[in-house]
Design an enzyme around this catalytic site. Structure first.
Site, PDB file in Angstrom:
ATOM      1  N   ASP A  51       0.953  -0.481   0.041  1.00  0.00           N
ATOM      2  CA  ASP A  51      -0.057   0.050  -0.076  1.00  0.00           C
ATOM      3  C   ASP A  51       1.458   1.134  -0.037  1.00  0.00           C
ATOM      4  O   ASP A  51       2.157   1.096   0.493  1.00  0.00           O
ATOM      5  CB  ASP A  51      -0.981   0.003   1.062  1.00  0.00           C
ATOM      6  CG  ASP A  51      -1.601   1.083   1.873  1.00  0.00           C
ATOM      7  OD1 ASP A  51      -2.369   1.932   0.576  1.00  0.00           O
ATOM      8  OD2 ASP A  51      -1.148   1.864   1.886  1.00  0.00           O
ATOM      9  N   ASP A  53      -0.239   5.046   0.817  1.00  0.00           N
ATOM     10  CA  ASP A  53      -0.242   5.646   1.950  1.00  0.00           C
ATOM     11  C   ASP A  53      -0.826   5.376   3.117  1.00  0.00           C
ATOM     12  O   ASP A  53      -1.227   4.133   3.612  1.00  0.00           O
ATOM     13  CB  ASP A  53      -1.090   7.117   1.779  1.00  0.00           C
ATOM     14  CG  ASP A  53      -1.155   7.502   0.318  1.00  0.00           C
ATOM     15  OD1 ASP A  53       0.185   8.451  -0.043  1.00  0.00           O
ATOM     16  OD2 ASP A  53      -2.296   8.322  -0.644  1.00  0.00           O
TER      17      ASP A  53
END
Length: 220
Positions: A51, A53
């Site tokens: 991922d 952020d």
């Protein structure tokens, strides 16, 4: 003549929108192509996805400014540890700021470029630019981003690992048949941490778990 349209008149339903694949030829040459383990390396994942952020970089809501990109602790070491084994690394990221009119593809590309300046090239970037009500199959926790990234790399989802900071990341991994590892942050809800089948205190530890000899291959 007026009246209700028949099935023939209505026509086929529109196809769900697709994710963005942002990787360029240079990223593919430098990051992909070595991650199909065989022999004694059969236990290693074929790819590791992160991922963006809250996992690789600090979570700045709807960020389109590369100057605000800040790697999280151990991110450099974690990504480097995967690359050192010749395993492709990728990013799978929801970016609903595009659907909300807060970001453009140019903004997303600029942040991608800055992340790669700081952390090195990634073999693939799979990005969902849609909102929650757009009917796509790629917004995590749906599996579309994982499937798209795997398709680009030519690997099976069940030979990959997705590392993220919220339940949607683990949901996407589970839906795609991948292994999911949670790295909680202060923004991660307690119930998400409690419900994670596998977690780690930081990104480097998560990568070490993902690469642990025998674990991935023995369970698949």
């Amino acid at each position: 003549m007026t009246g209700r349209p028949t099935a023939r008149q209505a026509g086929p339903a529109p196809a769900p929108p697709d994710p963005w694949l942002l990787d360029g030829p240079a990223a593919r040459r430098r990051g992909a192509g070595a991650g199909r383990p065989s022999g004694t390396r059969a236990a290693l994942p074929a790819a590791v996805f992160f991922d963006r952020d809250g996992t690789l970089i600090a979570d700045v809501p709807y960020n389109g400014d590369p100057d605000l990109v800040a790697p999280l602790p151990t991110a450099r070491e974690a990504v480097a540890a995967v690359r050192a084994l010749g395993i492709p690394v990728g990013v799978v990221s929801n970016q609903s700021g595009v659907a909300r009119g807060l970001l453009t593809r140019r903004h997303v590309e600029a942040v991608r470029a800055r992340v790669e300046e700081l952390l090195g090239p990634f073999a693939v970037w799979a990005v969902c630019p849609h909102g929650p009500d757009d009917g796509c199959g790629c917004r995590k926790p749906a599996p579309g981003l994982v499937h798209a990234a795997c398709g680009r790399l030519g690997v099976r989802p069940d030979r990959t690992v997705l590392i993220g900071d919220i339940a949607a990341d683990l949901g996407a991994a589970r839906a795609a048949g991948a292994r999911g590892i949670l790295v909680p942050t202060p923004q991660t809800r307690p119930e998400e941490t409690a419900g994670a089948p596998e977690s780690a205190p930081d990104l480097l530890t998560a990568v070490r778990q993902a690469l642990a000899a025998g674990r991935n291959g023995a369970e698949r």
